[in-house]
Design a protein around this motif. Sequence first.
Motif: not given
Lengths: 424, 424, 424, 424
Positions: D31, D34, D158-159, D161-164
């Motif tokens: 995205e 991102d 980066i991904l 660290t995302n809670p999802l």
Amino acid sequence: MSTLTTSATYALLQRYHTTRKQTVKLCEPLEPEDTVVQPIIDVSPPKWHMAHTSWFFETFILVPHLPNYKLFHESYSYLFNSYYNSVGSRVQRDQRSTLTRPPLRDIYSYRNHVDTHITQLLEHISDEDLLNILPVLELGLQHEQQHQELLVTDIKYILSTNPLLPAYKPQSNGKVIEKATEARFLEIPGGVYKIGYTGNDFCFDNELGVHEVLVNDFEIMNRLVTNGEYLAFMEDGGYHDFRHWLDEGFAMVNCDKLEAPLYWVKQDDEWHRFTMHGLQKVNLNEPVTHISFYEANAYATWAGKHLLTEFEWEAASQVYPPQSGNFVESEHLEPIAADPAKDSLQQMYGNLWEWTYSAYHPYPGFTKAPGAIGEYNGKFMINQMVLRGGSCATPENHIRTTYRNFFHPDKRWQYTGIRLANKR
Amino acid sequence: MSTLTTSATYALLQRYHTTRKQTVKLCEPLEPEDTVVQPIIDVSPPKWHMAHTSWFFETFILVPHLPNYKLFHESYSYLFNSYYNSVGSRVQRDQRSTLTRPPLRDIYSYRNHVDTHITQLLEHISDEDLLNILPVLELGLQHEQQHQELLVTDIKYILSTNPLLPAYKPQSNGKVIEKATEARFLEIPGGVYKIGYTGNDFCFDNELGVHEVLVNDFEIMNRLVTNGEYLAFMEDGGYHDFRHWLDEGFAMVNCDKLEAPLYWVKQDDEWHRFTMHGLQKVNLNEPVTHISFYEANAYATWAGKHLLTEFEWEAASQVYPPQSGNFVESEHLEPIAADPAKDSLQQMYGNLWEWTYSAYHPYPGFTKAPGAIGEYNGKFMINQMVLRGGSCATPENHIRTTYRNFFHPDKRWQYTGIRLANKR
Amino acid sequence: MSTLTTSATYALLQRYHTTRKQTVKLCEPLEPEDTVVQPIIDVSPPKWHMAHTSWFFETFILVPHLPNYKLFHESYSYLFNSYYNSVGSRVQRDQRSTLTRPPLRDIYSYRNHVDTHITQLLEHISDEDLLNILPVLELGLQHEQQHQELLVTDIKYILSTNPLLPAYKPQSNGKVIEKATEARFLEIPGGVYKIGYTGNDFCFDNELGVHEVLVNDFEIMNRLVTNGEYLAFMEDGGYHDFRHWLDEGFAMVNCDKLEAPLYWVKQDDEWHRFTMHGLQKVNLNEPVTHISFYEANAYATWAGKHLLTEFEWEAASQVYPPQSGNFVESEHLEPIAADPAKDSLQQMYGNLWEWTYSAYHPYPGFTKAPGAIGEYNGKFMINQMVLRGGSCATPENHIRTTYRNFFHPDKRWQYTGIRLANKR
Amino acid sequence: MSTLTTSATYALLQRYHTTRKQTVKLCEPLEPEDTVVQPIIDVSPPKWHMAHTSWFFETFILVPHLPNYKLFHESYSYLFNSYYNSVGSRVQRDQRSTLTRPPLRDIYSYRNHVDTHITQLLEHISDEDLLNILPVLELGLQHEQQHQELLVTDIKYILSTNPLLPAYKPQSNGKVIEKATEARFLEIPGGVYKIGYTGNDFCFDNELGVHEVLVNDFEIMNRLVTNGEYLAFMEDGGYHDFRHWLDEGFAMVNCDKLEAPLYWVKQDDEWHRFTMHGLQKVNLNEPVTHISFYEANAYATWAGKHLLTEFEWEAASQVYPPQSGNFVESEHLEPIAADPAKDSLQQMYGNLWEWTYSAYHPYPGFTKAPGAIGEYNGKFMINQMVLRGGSCATPENHIRTTYRNFFHPDKRWQYTGIRLANKR
């Protein structure tokens, strides 16, 4: 007790007491308040050094080997352990200034207590037991000498933070040399050199693992870089030109706004430096000191030369075995200019620890000793650079050509110096 | 010199010397090493307190008023200025532990030198000149008393960081009270109260600007909150329930992993606290102390009550004028349980400074004095909370009902306590 | 559903949709990348604001009140809770830039989802249920308006950190005023004023606890301090003279090397400021903005005046009820010069939030609501200063004379301004 | 244009476009949001990588060599310079997330603009000019490949660290291997090995200075250490036993409370790891990855083995020349278990960069190129350790046996792995 042992232990006891007294002597010019502070984490309070060196003998000799030995104080093991995880918990390194108690006089009693019992132990020891404790006793003395060196550098740092800039001792014993010898480069032939300690006396574990190293032909500078030479680098904008610097060094220079070696101050437009004899004008003939590895390497790059590797340094010391040097025994405690009367390779011993471009890593055969003594060296073998040759704070009988000292590349409070190499 | 002055100055001199000697007395149990360290920025080295209070008299009295006065030492103004920008540059607050020199004995000489010259000045001063210097001399004595209080709290903190937990004085002078008086709430009628100092003696500038404040009806707790009451809060999970806390307080509790007041330690499953008499079991009847404003307010919220505002506290002190208290003169240096034999409002004076829910701001008519003295109070009037009533470290003749002490809401090293209010 | 309700809910729905659309409109000029970053902890990513305001309606209205409501996404409660401990764990405040997913388009879907279900709920709600949810719905709208204001200030900060200094919108709607009205001081008579909200519409809990306050006579400046006036302070060395500053303010100024308000840059020797319309020359007639409380107070001290207390501000607004102002609806998003055509008290509403010298503390009767809503205001009542009057980023129907905004005294990214008082 | 050149440049252009397209392809699943964030200083925003690699060609090829070339945008040199001091000032490394503008679509235009002009330049270049720019063009392509590798590791971070915990691509191309081959140790004979690059193709300057190194006899493990083997270390309390650790490593473990490799999480009492395909159960047969040098060395110590030096690794690669490997082209982007069907030395190429116990220092003959290109490698030669062999994020044609990668010993976000040696 056998006659043999009597004479051997007598000599050992002599050395023990000589070494121990030297620690006390180094602290004599201090006020009690000087002995408790810790201005930066690298610097330990002098009182702590005095106690910790005694703790070493108590913990590793008296407790395991002297029957019915009673600890001087139960809590001292916690208070004065430095970094031996095997021995238990301890005051954290950055908390040493909390030890305002026990007061200085108690630490002197502690030292006497330990000395008395070591004497007692040695006077009645059997041959077999003596052989058993000899390695640790030897290590204890070497350890005490290392702390004597740290005492000098730590005291210098402590006094330098005081706004009054008090001298450690007002008068200097330094030989006055009008003009340092000219810089020259001496050839060292390449080849396979044996690296590491091969003798029969004491050495640290990090000198073991003797191995052969292929060294290329190179040339070595006959003496240390002087304040005058370093000043030329400074005046050429050396501290502001990124091209001379390792990136992390240049970041440090900019972050800390460095413009000169540690302890240099400009007064009335003239460079002075804080010395053990107070604030003095910079003597251009003396070796430059209190510089980080970054500064040493930037200077070398600016000069179109290199720092040596630790193997090149050791090879050179085999070609030109160093004789004497400006050690702690001279009681000058600052570097001295290179003697123009002497030809050949100078200042390899004493004066200043020479930064090498070698990381402090294990030699091929390196193994850690079991137990607490194994924590002596091995666990520090990362992110530090090797220094060689000893300094004006080093005891003369403590140094060897195979001796590996080590500090992080940003450290400046030690007596560090620069020697250049010409490589192809 | 007029007869009138002779008697006035004699009394003044008496008070001067009494006050000055008390500072020295407070430091007597210390080792020289205790007097130089600074474990946190809030805590100043005792040696520094002793020198700084003398610097105050030298700078603001002797230099401007005693003809031909010679400074004790040129550099002391730089070394021992605290925060007076008007007086020039100074050792930064967080660098006070660099002052290992001048040694303690020099500071005692400095104190004597200043005392001798103040005596000399006062013995020969004219009426007119005396009137001139009286306000500053008075301020100097009040200033010295404030530093005596800080000396006590700073010494306590310094000793508490030492792993040996040494007592300041082993024996206590504390009256033993078996059971604290029951908690009750006393009514204070609302109305317009005059706030600020209206007397003819000394007060600080922050008490001036007398003004009227409308206060609502409220009820005030008859004594301070006890360790036992606070323990109930702790055991109810008070430190872990966000609902009782201001957000920044709860963040501090979590970040610093707080579970109890400062100086509390659990040993063998029982709560102890470090006191001036060493480590002791927590006495449930004594007032809880060494808590931050955040903890005081969380406790009040948990208890379904409130802290007082500083105006409510001062109104209550007009309704029930406080008489005596547990001050530094009792030499107990810790709070004492409320006396069950006494009815009415207790512990308003002495024992513990009481956190109020009032920010330390200027009163309506507040103006700063011109010059350095103007830096005394005004520039701190932000981000701090007012405390009232004095503590067991306060000199008895130093307190007033209008006295405004102030600390940041996270501070715990002072003798702070909690008093509750019932509001509607 | 009763007819009465039909019309009431219709109006409410209208207001709901108007408010919700405004949030989206404010984000229209942004790139997706603008909506995810968090340059400082105070600034939240715009995408987060858009999601969090929707989460508020979902959590406090839809989940408890709409039967069979299905969460838009299970994890959103964790992702978009701001600080409500009662509602459960959440993404830490300084970690909001980790939310690169869900992407912007999902957040728009989330908003639509919530809006659709709120519409559905309101269209079929009974009178009784409507009364039940009205307070929370109202709070949700006020909450959304608060976040609209933060959106503007946060977007401004995000764009300002970009080296390209992009404008939020290139053209301005600002009325050009050649010369601001002259500064004058208007008398406000002292007396007992009723403070707090007494009306029948919405207010925040921190405005409740109506109480009387005694206010002294004072004079209030007829408009905000201008850039020109502030520049005089700067040019007089204001940022370098400790006498004007609170101590913590002067420490900040020195530590951060502040020389001017936030967003000011000197280019070609002329002051410019970053605005929502790009970088522009500083207009001397416009009110100075983006200054901390410390700067506001230092300016006042330099000018020989004072800041108002929040009670004085509210008293003045009772004497001169403010009418209109430069609010977000003007779409100018920067302050505008005071109108010389207008006499009397100007700029009390809109333009800039005015720093008062009042700490953000509870009013006498303040009580927290039970549950999550109780966390709205009370827990922030420490270390912050009250600001009054709204700004050019405030929705017009969001402000009241009793409205208490609050920020820490060092904050500068809000539209803050200075109004002076003359006191005696 | 000569026929010779035509065919050479055609091949070069092909490679240029293939390489450039791969960068874009790697970013396709992202995205826009991102591509702008920078969760830690080591990780650069993907948009920045895309722009910076284009800036390299623009700055070092187009500007000096394409007549009348017009910069795509004046400010891009400032925005997208990484660390070349010679080229001028730049956005500080930790400020890359401020670049929300230019938006992603502009960066794609920038890439196209550069590609078009490089094509144009090469299509019309003379033989002589081509020879001139070839080295820099080659460096540009190698540089782009290095950033492709960083893109993969930075996107993963980066991904993560995302809670999802979003997957980069849900499906994996990984070959399923039921059981990794058994660990064996293969003998490598000691002797003098030639170290450094001796071929005729491209290599980095840090591989030059070919020199001979004496290597002792040793044994090398036939594959990488697996998750299963590493888990045994963890379950034996490896993270809590200081004896296995370098001191600084143990300090990091305690300070950061490390218990497992990066990306490992325990869920329902079972270890999972975040992968490019989302969260998955840890596969015990796969090589352990995302461990620091400290963890690699602690594991080796625990296992009674050693890490290799970079010279030993290179010697082993001369005895057993590596053939293929799991590179970025497999599009699996995670390591794969060692193939039990294969005998001999496996996994030397691809899968994971192997930590060596060699500091990243210059080879004897190392010299920096003049100008900006000279900043490529040399200035980082301190405090970092050498890694060898490439990883699953490395382009296949980018690796060589002489390739020296380097990271600080605490870094974990790269695809790092462990290979053991037996030494005597």
